[in-house]
Design a protein around this motif. Structure first.
Motif, PDB file in Angstrom:
ATOM      1  N   LEU A  50     -38.467  16.269  34.561  1.00 54.93           N
ATOM      2  CA  LEU A  50     -38.940  15.509  33.401  1.00 54.93           C
ATOM      3  C   LEU A  50     -38.270  14.138  33.276  1.00 54.93           C
ATOM      4  CD1 LEU A  50     -39.245  18.278  30.627  1.00 54.93           C
ATOM      5  CD2 LEU A  50     -40.994  17.451  32.214  1.00 54.93           C
ATOM      6  N   PRO A  52     -38.631  11.267  34.842  1.00 58.78           N
ATOM      7  CA  PRO A  52     -39.517  10.102  34.740  1.00 58.78           C
ATOM      8  C   PRO A  52     -40.227  10.009  33.394  1.00 58.78           C
ATOM      9  CG  PRO A  52     -39.979  11.370  36.745  1.00 58.78           C
ATOM     10  CD  PRO A  52     -39.028  12.178  35.921  1.00 58.78           C
ATOM     11  N   CYS A  53     -40.386  11.131  32.706  1.00 62.55           N
ATOM     12  CA  CYS A  53     -41.070  11.128  31.413  1.00 62.55           C
ATOM     13  C   CYS A  53     -40.232  10.407  30.355  1.00 62.55           C
ATOM     14  CB  CYS A  53     -41.338  12.557  30.942  1.00 62.55           C
ATOM     15  SG  CYS A  53     -41.986  13.650  32.222  1.00 62.55           S
ATOM     16  N   SER A  55     -38.914   7.620  30.362  1.00 61.21           N
ATOM     17  CA  SER A  55     -39.193   6.199  30.183  1.00 61.21           C
ATOM     18  C   SER A  55     -40.000   5.992  28.898  1.00 61.21           C
ATOM     19  CB  SER A  55     -39.943   5.623  31.398  1.00 61.21           C
ATOM     20  OG  SER A  55     -41.180   6.276  31.562  1.00 61.21           O
ATOM     21  N   CYS A  56     -40.740   7.000  28.484  1.00 61.58           N
ATOM     22  CA  CYS A  56     -41.449   6.931  27.203  1.00 61.58           C
ATOM     23  C   CYS A  56     -40.918   7.940  26.184  1.00 61.58           C
ATOM     24  CB  CYS A  56     -42.942   7.199  27.405  1.00 61.58           C
ATOM     25  SG  CYS A  56     -43.788   5.950  28.382  1.00 61.58           S
ATOM     26  N   HIS A  57     -40.403   9.065  26.670  1.00 61.17           N
ATOM     27  CA  HIS A  57     -40.065  10.156  25.749  1.00 61.17           C
ATOM     28  C   HIS A  57     -38.570  10.332  25.502  1.00 61.17           C
ATOM     29  CE1 HIS A  57     -44.166  11.553  25.220  1.00 61.17           C
ATOM     30  NE2 HIS A  57     -44.360  11.512  26.532  1.00 61.17           N
ATOM     31  N   TYR A  67     -43.013  11.818  20.499  1.00 62.08           N
ATOM     32  CA  TYR A  67     -42.728  13.079  21.204  1.00 62.08           C
ATOM     33  C   TYR A  67     -41.501  12.858  22.078  1.00 62.08           C
ATOM     34  CZ  TYR A  67     -47.487  14.363  19.858  1.00 62.08           C
ATOM     35  OH  TYR A  67     -48.621  14.633  19.150  1.00 62.08           O
ATOM     36  N   LEU A  69     -38.523  14.308  24.771  1.00 61.19           N
ATOM     37  CA  LEU A  69     -38.292  15.331  25.798  1.00 61.19           C
ATOM     38  C   LEU A  69     -36.882  15.240  26.375  1.00 61.19           C
ATOM     39  CD1 LEU A  69     -41.687  15.019  27.726  1.00 61.19           C
ATOM     40  CD2 LEU A  69     -40.985  16.893  26.229  1.00 61.19           C
ATOM     41  N   TYR A  78     -42.232  21.836  22.539  1.00 61.80           N
ATOM     42  CA  TYR A  78     -43.529  21.650  23.198  1.00 61.80           C
ATOM     43  C   TYR A  78     -43.824  22.757  24.204  1.00 61.80           C
ATOM     44  CZ  TYR A  78     -42.766  17.396  20.740  1.00 61.80           C
ATOM     45  OH  TYR A  78     -42.492  16.518  19.738  1.00 61.80           O
ATOM     46  N   GLN A  83     -48.004  22.485  24.327  1.00 67.84           N
ATOM     47  CA  GLN A  83     -48.371  21.096  24.639  1.00 67.84           C
ATOM     48  C   GLN A  83     -47.771  20.617  25.962  1.00 67.84           C
ATOM     49  OE1 GLN A  83     -47.107  20.148  20.579  1.00 67.84           O
ATOM     50  NE2 GLN A  83     -48.619  18.506  20.599  1.00 67.84           N
ATOM     51  N   LEU A  84     -46.569  21.103  26.287  1.00 72.52           N
ATOM     52  CA  LEU A  84     -45.929  20.636  27.526  1.00 72.52           C
ATOM     53  C   LEU A  84     -46.767  21.005  28.746  1.00 72.52           C
ATOM     54  CD1 LEU A  84     -43.511  19.291  28.948  1.00 72.52           C
ATOM     55  CD2 LEU A  84     -42.500  21.555  29.147  1.00 72.52           C
ATOM     56  N   SER A  87     -50.161  19.306  28.861  1.00 72.59           N
ATOM     57  CA  SER A  87     -50.099  17.894  29.267  1.00 72.59           C
ATOM     58  C   SER A  87     -49.882  17.785  30.778  1.00 72.59           C
ATOM     59  CB  SER A  87     -48.992  17.158  28.504  1.00 72.59           C
ATOM     60  OG  SER A  87     -47.708  17.550  28.954  1.00 72.59           O
ATOM     61  N   LEU A  88     -49.050  18.668  31.330  1.00 67.06           N
ATOM     62  CA  LEU A  88     -48.777  18.617  32.775  1.00 67.06           C
ATOM     63  C   LEU A  88     -49.968  19.083  33.591  1.00 67.06           C
ATOM     64  CD1 LEU A  88     -45.103  19.974  32.894  1.00 67.06           C
ATOM     65  CD2 LEU A  88     -45.880  17.609  33.123  1.00 67.06           C
ATOM     66  N   MET A  96     -50.372  13.981  31.089  1.00 62.08           N
ATOM     67  CA  MET A  96     -49.079  13.346  31.340  1.00 62.08           C
ATOM     68  C   MET A  96     -48.689  13.519  32.796  1.00 62.08           C
ATOM     69  SD  MET A  96     -48.028  11.983  28.509  1.00 62.08           S
ATOM     70  CE  MET A  96     -49.263  11.813  27.207  1.00 62.08           C
ATOM     71  N   PRO A  97     -47.908  12.566  33.370  1.00 67.33           N
ATOM     72  CA  PRO A  97     -47.443  11.352  32.721  1.00 67.33           C
ATOM     73  C   PRO A  97     -48.589  10.407  32.387  1.00 67.33           C
ATOM     74  CG  PRO A  97     -46.806  11.408  35.060  1.00 67.33           C
ATOM     75  CD  PRO A  97     -47.403  12.719  34.742  1.00 67.33           C
ATOM     76  N   LEU A 103     -47.871  15.561  38.106  1.00 65.78           N
ATOM     77  CA  LEU A 103     -46.658  15.878  38.865  1.00 65.78           C
ATOM     78  C   LEU A 103     -47.067  16.752  40.059  1.00 65.78           C
ATOM     79  CD1 LEU A 103     -44.053  16.798  36.092  1.00 65.78           C
ATOM     80  CD2 LEU A 103     -44.459  14.585  37.170  1.00 65.78           C
TER      81      LEU A 103
HETATM   82  C1  HEC Z   1     -46.066   5.512  29.752  1.00 69.94           C
HETATM   83  C2  HEC Z   1     -45.511   6.326  28.730  1.00 69.94           C
HETATM   84  C3  HEC Z   1     -45.521   7.828  28.896  1.00 69.94           C
HETATM   85  C4  HEC Z   1     -45.042   8.558  29.961  1.00 69.94           C
HETATM   86  C5  HEC Z   1     -44.434   8.065  31.270  1.00 69.94           C
HETATM   87  C6  HEC Z   1     -45.203   9.949  29.597  1.00 69.94           C
HETATM   88  N1  HEC Z   1     -45.772  10.045  28.361  1.00 69.94           N
HETATM   89 FE1  HEC Z   1     -46.142  11.761  27.317  1.00 69.94          FE
HETATM   90  N2  HEC Z   1     -46.970  10.688  25.797  1.00 69.94           N
HETATM   91  C7  HEC Z   1     -47.033   9.314  25.742  1.00 69.94           C
HETATM   92  C8  HEC Z   1     -47.720   8.910  24.510  1.00 69.94           C
HETATM   93  C9  HEC Z   1     -48.026   7.498  24.080  1.00 69.94           C
HETATM   94  C10 HEC Z   1     -48.053  10.121  23.841  1.00 69.94           C
HETATM   95  C11 HEC Z   1     -48.782  10.285  22.503  1.00 69.94           C
HETATM   96  C12 HEC Z   1     -50.267  10.111  22.679  1.00 69.94           C
HETATM   97  C13 HEC Z   1     -50.897  11.322  23.331  1.00 69.94           C
HETATM   98  O1  HEC Z   1     -50.597  12.444  22.958  1.00 69.94           O
HETATM   99  O2  HEC Z   1     -51.693  11.122  24.266  1.00 69.94           O
HETATM  100  C14 HEC Z   1     -47.557  11.208  24.672  1.00 69.94           C
HETATM  101  C15 HEC Z   1     -47.677  12.532  24.348  1.00 69.94           C
HETATM  102  C16 HEC Z   1     -47.085  13.565  25.050  1.00 69.94           C
HETATM  103  C17 HEC Z   1     -47.089  14.963  24.643  1.00 69.94           C
HETATM  104  C18 HEC Z   1     -47.770  15.536  23.397  1.00 69.94           C
HETATM  105  C19 HEC Z   1     -49.214  15.800  23.795  1.00 69.94           C
HETATM  106  C20 HEC Z   1     -50.042  16.413  22.701  1.00 69.94           C
HETATM  107  O3  HEC Z   1     -50.488  17.542  22.886  1.00 69.94           O
HETATM  108  O4  HEC Z   1     -50.219  15.759  21.675  1.00 69.94           O
HETATM  109  C21 HEC Z   1     -46.428  15.665  25.601  1.00 69.94           C
HETATM  110  C22 HEC Z   1     -46.167  17.174  25.626  1.00 69.94           C
HETATM  111  C23 HEC Z   1     -46.005  14.712  26.618  1.00 69.94           C
HETATM  112  N3  HEC Z   1     -46.413  13.458  26.249  1.00 69.94           N
HETATM  113  C24 HEC Z   1     -45.319  15.063  27.766  1.00 69.94           C
HETATM  114  C25 HEC Z   1     -45.031  14.159  28.782  1.00 69.94           C
HETATM  115  C26 HEC Z   1     -44.445  14.563  30.038  1.00 69.94           C
HETATM  116  C27 HEC Z   1     -44.053  15.984  30.401  1.00 69.94           C
HETATM  117  C28 HEC Z   1     -44.311  13.430  30.785  1.00 69.94           C
HETATM  118  C29 HEC Z   1     -43.774  13.310  32.197  1.00 69.94           C
HETATM  119  C30 HEC Z   1     -44.402  14.133  33.185  1.00 69.94           C
HETATM  120  C31 HEC Z   1     -44.808  12.315  29.989  1.00 69.94           C
HETATM  121  N4  HEC Z   1     -45.257  12.808  28.787  1.00 69.94           N
HETATM  122  C32 HEC Z   1     -44.822  11.011  30.400  1.00 69.94           C
HETATM  123  C33 HEC Z   1     -46.542   8.437  26.674  1.00 69.94           C
HETATM  124  C34 HEC Z   1     -45.986   8.775  27.895  1.00 69.94           C
END
Ligand code: HEC
Length: 122
Positions: A50, A52-53, A55-57, A67, A69, A78, A83-84, A87-88, A96-97, A103
Motif C-alpha cells: 500500500l 504507493p497509495c 501519495s494520496c492516502h 480516506y 491508509l 476499509y 471498500q479496500l 477498490s483494488l 484504485m490506485p 496492483l
Molecule cells: C492519485 C491519488 C490516489 C491514489 C494514488 C490512490 N487513491 Fe484511493 N482515493 C483517491 C481519491 C481522490 C478517493 C476518493 C474518491 C473516490 O472514492 O473515488 C479515493 C478513495 C479510495 C477508497 C475509498 C473508496 C470508496 O469505496 O469510497 C479506498 C478504499 C482507496 N481509495 C484505496 C486506495 C488504495 C488501496 C490505493 C493504492 C493501491 C489508492 N487508493 C491509491 C485518490 C487516490
C-alpha cells in the motif's frame, strides 16, 4: 565397449544433464514463480504493497478524499467495510490506485490472504 568410449559416454551424459538444468533455469525464472502468500503480515507485506497509495492516502494528504491508509486502524476500517478490496479489484466504481492500473494479482492475493487470516496487526 572400450574404456575411452565409456568415458566419453559418461561425460556426454553429464554434459546433457548440465544443459537441461540450464534450460530449466531459463524456462522457470524466479519472477514467474508462483505467488508466495504463505507468510503475509501487516507490517511486512500489506504496508509495503500500500506504500504507493500513500501519495494520496497519507494522513497528511488531502488528495485521497479523506480516506487514510497510513495506520493499521485506518486500513482496518476499509477492510471491514469491504471498500479496500473492492477498490483494488476494481469493483464498485472507486478503482484504485486512482488513475493507475490495478496492483499485481499477487499483491491483491497477498492482501486478501491477510484479510482471510483476520487481518491481524502483525
Ligand atoms: C492519485 C491519488 C490516489 C491514489 C494514488 C490512490 N487513491 Fe484511493 N482515493 C483517491 C481519491 C481522490 C478517493 C476518493 C474518491 C473516490 O472514492 O473515488 C479515493 C478513495 C479510495 C477508497 C475509498 C473508496 C470508496 O469505496 O469510497 C479506498 C478504499 C482507496 N481509495 C484505496 C486506495 C488504495 C488501496 C490505493 C493504492 C493501491 C489508492 N487508493 C491509491 C485518490 C487516490
Amino acid at each position: 565397449m572400450n574404456r575411452a568410449i565409456r568415458i566419453i559416454l559418461i561425460l556426454s551424459i553429464a554434459f546433457i544433464a548440465g544443459c537441461y538444468y540450464d534450460n530449466e533455469e531459463r524456462l522457470y525464472p524466479k519472477q514467474s514463480s508462483p505467488c508466495d502468500d504463505t507468510i503475509v503480515t501487516f507490517s511486512g507485506t500489506v504496508t509495503q504493497i500500500l506504500q504507493p497509495c500513500l501519495s494520496c492516502h497519507a494522513t497528511s494528504s488531502t488528495a485521497g478524499g479523506g480516506y487514510f491508509l497510513q495506520n493499521y486502524s485506518d486500513v482496518q476500517k476499509y477492510v471491514i467495510s469491504g471498500q479496500l478490496m473492492n477498490s483494488l479489484n476494481h469493483i464498485g466504481g472507486h478503482d484504485m490506485p486512482l488513475g493507475g492500473g490495478k496492483l499485481l494479482d499477487c499483491e491483491i492475493a497477498q492482501i486478501q490472504k491477510w484479510i482471510d487470516n483476520k487481518s491481524p496487526n502483525n
